[in-house]
Design an enzyme around this catalytic site. Structure first.
Site, short mmCIF file in Angstrom:
data_model
loop_
_atom_site.label_atom_id
_atom_site.label_comp_id
_atom_site.label_asym_id
_atom_site.label_seq_id
_atom_site.Cartn_x
_atom_site.Cartn_y
_atom_site.Cartn_z
N LYS A 81 24.53 79.51 46.07
CA LYS A 81 25.06 79.85 44.89
C LYS A 81 24.93 81.25 44.92
CE LYS A 81 24.78 75.59 43.99
NZ LYS A 81 23.64 74.73 43.41
N ASP A 123 13.03 75.63 40.25
CA ASP A 123 14.23 75.72 40.91
C ASP A 123 15.16 76.86 40.43
OD1 ASP A 123 16.88 74.99 42.17
OD2 ASP A 123 17.09 73.07 41.11
N TRP A 148 20.02 69.33 36.60
CA TRP A 148 19.15 69.63 37.90
C TRP A 148 17.93 69.28 37.56
CZ3 TRP A 148 21.64 69.04 42.15
CH2 TRP A 148 22.62 69.29 42.31
#
Ligand SMILES: *Cc1c(COP(=O)(O)O)cnc(C)c1O
Length: 398
Positions: free
Chosen positions: A234, A210, A139
């Site tokens: 999530k 993040d 990511w």
């Protein structure tokens, strides 16, 4: 597999996990008997992911008539009194849970984590060209690449080893550039299973995190971050809303090209109502925040998450049959990738798991193997069922 049978207004559970020989025909018999039989599996998906069953039940109960309004939340004006109360409660509860200081604003945006990869540089680069990136997995690699459209990012540290992404470089290894606009970190790498637990103090340089896949899994010192963001699907709720927590003094740095709907200052001035917010996703997030408070808040959730992760890592470490290569101090409590030493057994492993109602265990295609995401909403019973299965599969091969 936990089977929930619902009849008229009452529901009750048939817990077939205790049955030594659970099989689909049994479920079919139940289905023929209970017209509205609903089955709930243990869902280890990385996202969209498990949502607390209580939350889903409340949403179902309120679907047609939210608290006497005669409307579904989906049908409400985002500016009406009903939705305003939902929105305000969600903001207050999130601020309470994460102890967000008064210096920080909470925004509900759209665009997800990937959207933020562009939204962050457009909002934070200001007159500078360079932002620094700590790359710890897939990511942050993506974030680093996307930011190249808006500036000339600098790779300050890279956690990649011969074994893949297995560690977070220590702060002493970060080689920051002279005057970066901000430093980007992915505090939990969902695909690689690498989590950052020690958040450095960068002084005047804003730290951007993040936190998509572990926000709300434990208390965090929000004051240490300039910006912390996370997509909801999530560990918060359903896809569609992105939580962005941003320090107030960072709201005036947007590039002129930044779309208004994504300009944090405009969004903040309009209390996340500059454009129509994802109302239903905010409502579900709000129900999850209430659920988290009922669980005892983030301290209580953290100790549960520690226990769940320990069960799984201990099982992996206790044999050569399963492997996880992430350095222990950086092992994610939320996303646990693991490999079978004999990869030719992968298909059998997944088939056996599925037959027991243990779903979505296949690893991300870029790394292979298995991954169990054990977010807040995955109960310890689910992790127990998984480790029991892993031990049995190792012992009997089925
Ligand atoms: C899932 C995820 C994203 C991407 O989220 P989208 O909603 O698909 O944009 C970004 N970062 C992390 C850490 C994630 O887990």
């Amino acid at each position: 597999m936990a089977v929930c049978a619902r009849r008229a207004n009452s529901h009750f559970f048939l817990d077939v996990r205790t049955r030594p020989s659970f099989d689909p025909p049994f479920i079919r018999v139940c289905k023929s008997y209970f017209r509205d039989l609903q089955m709930r599996v243990f869902n280890f998906s990385a996202g969209p992911a498990a949502i607390p069953e209580e939350v889903l039940r409340q949403a179902a109960d309120e679907m047609l008539d939210w608290q006497g309004s005669g409307m579904s939340v989906m049908e409400m004006s985002h500016r009406g009194t009903e939705f305003t109360s939902i929105h305000e409660a969600a903001l207050t509860d999130l601020r309470d849970l994460l102890k967000v200081p008064a210096s920080h604003r909470i925004l509900f945006l759209q665009g997800g984590g990937i959207g933020e990869n562009a939204i962050v540089p457009m909002n934070l680069l200001g007159r500078k060209q360079t932002a620094d990136f700590v790359v710890t997995g897939s990511w942050s690699t993506k974030s680093f690449k996307e930011s190249q459209k808006y500036g000339t990012p600098h790779l300050a540290a890279n956690g990649k080893t011969e074994e893949g992404f297995t560690r977070v470089p220590a702060f002493s290894e970060w080689k920051l550039s002279d005057d970066p606009a901000y430093v980007h970190l992915c505090s939990n790498e969902t695909i690689d299973g690498v989590e950052t637990f020690e958040i450095p103090d960068l002084g005047d340089i804003p730290l951007v995190a993040d936190a998509s896949s572990h926000i709300l899994s434990r208390p965090m010192d929000i004051a240490k971050f300039g910006v912390l963001f996370g997509g909801a699907q999530k560990n918060i709720g359903m896809a569609g809303v992105t939580v962005v927590i941003v320090r107030e003094d960072l709201l005036d740095r947007a590039l002129p090209i930044c779309p208004s709907a994504f300009e944090w200052k405009i969004v903040a001035e309009n209390n996340s109502m500059y454009n129509t917010p994802p109302t239903y996703a905010i409502y579900i997030a709000g129900l999850v925040f209430k659920w988290l408070k009922k669980q005892g808040g983030l301290e209580a959730i953290e100790s549960r998450n520690v226990e769940k992760a320990k069960l799984l890592y201990d099982t992996i470490d206790s044999s050569d049959f399963y492997v996880n290569k992430v350095e222990r101090q950086n092992r994610s409590r939320m996303n646990v990738p693991f490999f079978l030493a004999d990869e030719s057994r992968n298909t059998d492993f997944l088939a056996g798991a599925k037959a027991r109602g243990l779903l979505q265990l296949k690893g991300h295609k870029s790394v292979g193997g298995m991954r169990a995401s054990i977010y807040n909403a995955v109960p310890i019973e689910g992790v127990n069922a998984l480790v029991d299965y892993m031990k049995e599969f190792e012992r009997t091969g089925a």
